[in-house]
Design a protein around this motif. Structure first.
Motif, PDB file in Angstrom:
ATOM      1  N   ALA A 172      -4.659  23.424  -2.674  1.00 20.31           N
ATOM      2  CA  ALA A 172      -5.444  22.399  -1.983  1.00 20.31           C
ATOM      3  C   ALA A 172      -4.695  21.077  -2.054  1.00 20.31           C
ATOM      4  O   ALA A 172      -4.001  20.792  -3.027  1.00 20.31           O
ATOM      5  CB  ALA A 172      -6.819  22.262  -2.615  1.00 20.31           C
ATOM      6  N   TYR A 173      -4.864  20.273  -1.015  1.00 20.47           N
ATOM      7  CA  TYR A 173      -4.190  18.975  -0.950  1.00 20.47           C
ATOM      8  C   TYR A 173      -5.084  17.865  -1.483  1.00 20.47           C
ATOM      9  O   TYR A 173      -6.299  17.923  -1.372  1.00 20.47           O
ATOM     10  CB  TYR A 173      -3.802  18.644   0.492  1.00 20.47           C
ATOM     11  N   PHE A 174      -4.446  16.836  -2.038  1.00 23.22           N
ATOM     12  CA  PHE A 174      -5.148  15.614  -2.410  1.00 23.22           C
ATOM     13  C   PHE A 174      -4.203  14.435  -2.245  1.00 23.22           C
ATOM     14  O   PHE A 174      -2.984  14.603  -2.191  1.00 23.22           O
ATOM     15  CB  PHE A 174      -5.733  15.692  -3.823  1.00 23.22           C
ATOM     16  N   VAL A 175      -4.782  13.243  -2.105  1.00 24.58           N
ATOM     17  CA  VAL A 175      -3.992  12.030  -1.886  1.00 24.58           C
ATOM     18  C   VAL A 175      -4.376  10.995  -2.922  1.00 24.58           C
ATOM     19  O   VAL A 175      -5.554  10.785  -3.205  1.00 24.58           O
ATOM     20  CB  VAL A 175      -4.220  11.451  -0.465  1.00 24.58           C
ATOM     21  N   GLU A 176      -3.370  10.342  -3.479  1.00 23.52           N
ATOM     22  CA  GLU A 176      -3.575   9.188  -4.349  1.00 23.52           C
ATOM     23  C   GLU A 176      -3.299   7.944  -3.511  1.00 23.52           C
ATOM     24  O   GLU A 176      -2.237   7.838  -2.888  1.00 23.52           O
ATOM     25  CB  GLU A 176      -2.622   9.230  -5.543  1.00 23.52           C
ATOM     26  N   PHE A 177      -4.256   7.022  -3.495  1.00 22.62           N
ATOM     27  CA  PHE A 177      -4.145   5.788  -2.733  1.00 22.62           C
ATOM     28  C   PHE A 177      -3.897   4.627  -3.692  1.00 22.62           C
ATOM     29  O   PHE A 177      -4.665   4.428  -4.630  1.00 22.62           O
ATOM     30  CB  PHE A 177      -5.422   5.536  -1.928  1.00 22.62           C
ATOM     31  N   LYS A 228       0.858  -1.197   0.000  1.00 20.60           N
ATOM     32  CA  LYS A 228       0.000   0.000   0.000  1.00 20.60           C
ATOM     33  C   LYS A 228       0.889   1.240   0.000  1.00 20.60           C
ATOM     34  O   LYS A 228       1.906   1.287   0.694  1.00 20.60           O
ATOM     35  CB  LYS A 228      -0.870   0.050   1.257  1.00 20.60           C
ATOM     36  N   MET A 229       0.460   2.226  -0.796  1.00 22.34           N
ATOM     37  CA  MET A 229       1.174   3.496  -0.834  1.00 22.34           C
ATOM     38  C   MET A 229       0.162   4.628  -0.914  1.00 22.34           C
ATOM     39  O   MET A 229      -0.873   4.497  -1.575  1.00 22.34           O
ATOM     40  CB  MET A 229       2.112   3.559  -2.043  1.00 22.34           C
ATOM     41  N   ALA A 230       0.469   5.723  -0.256  1.00 23.26           N
ATOM     42  CA  ALA A 230      -0.336   6.932  -0.348  1.00 23.26           C
ATOM     43  C   ALA A 230       0.598   8.084  -0.702  1.00 23.26           C
ATOM     44  O   ALA A 230       1.655   8.244  -0.076  1.00 23.26           O
ATOM     45  CB  ALA A 230      -1.046   7.212   0.967  1.00 23.26           C
ATOM     46  N   VAL A 231       0.218   8.857  -1.702  1.00 21.95           N
ATOM     47  CA  VAL A 231       1.032   9.971  -2.177  1.00 21.95           C
ATOM     48  C   VAL A 231       0.258  11.265  -1.951  1.00 21.95           C
ATOM     49  O   VAL A 231      -0.849  11.429  -2.473  1.00 21.95           O
ATOM     50  CB  VAL A 231       1.391   9.815  -3.671  1.00 21.95           C
ATOM     51  N   VAL A 232       0.839  12.157  -1.158  1.00 26.10           N
ATOM     52  CA  VAL A 232       0.215  13.437  -0.837  1.00 26.10           C
ATOM     53  C   VAL A 232       0.714  14.481  -1.825  1.00 26.10           C
ATOM     54  O   VAL A 232       1.924  14.635  -2.020  1.00 26.10           O
ATOM     55  CB  VAL A 232       0.542  13.872   0.612  1.00 26.10           C
ATOM     56  N   HIS A 233      -0.226  15.187  -2.444  1.00 28.49           N
ATOM     57  CA  HIS A 233       0.077  16.242  -3.420  1.00 28.49           C
ATOM     58  C   HIS A 233      -0.522  17.559  -2.957  1.00 28.49           C
ATOM     59  O   HIS A 233      -1.500  17.570  -2.211  1.00 28.49           O
ATOM     60  CB  HIS A 233      -0.579  15.946  -4.778  1.00 28.49           C
TER      61      HIS A 233
END
Length: 86
Positions: free
Chosen positions: A43-48, A31-36
């Protein structure tokens, strides 16, 4: 339908300039989560991801970086459920 909306959201997101802030992995690196951060709106968003497959991109409008990174880490620790968009 939901699949079409998800595809359009991914296309829109791909066109928007962003910067990677941080990445989180589970101990097995499945599992990986990438914070942008969106460089136009700040504004922030995360790719899971799971097994290098993108499951979901989630926006976090009006949230702090601490909040967003906690969500990313919680996903990799199994505390936040992210299911594949269908």
């Amino acid at each position: 339908n939901k699949s079409t909306r998800s595809q359009l959201a991914l296309l829109w997101r791909a066109m928007m300039p962003s910067k990677i802030i941080s990445k989180f992995w589970d101990p097995d690196h499945t599992k990986m989560a990438v914070v942008h951060v969106d460089t136009k709106t700040c504004a922030y968003f995360v790719e899971f991801y799971v097994n290098d497959k993108l499951l979901e991109t989630r926006d976090f409008p009006c949230k702090s970086l601490y909040y967003v990174e906690d969500a990313a880490e919680n996903y990799t620790m199994g505390l936040l459920d992210v299911s594949e968009a269908t």
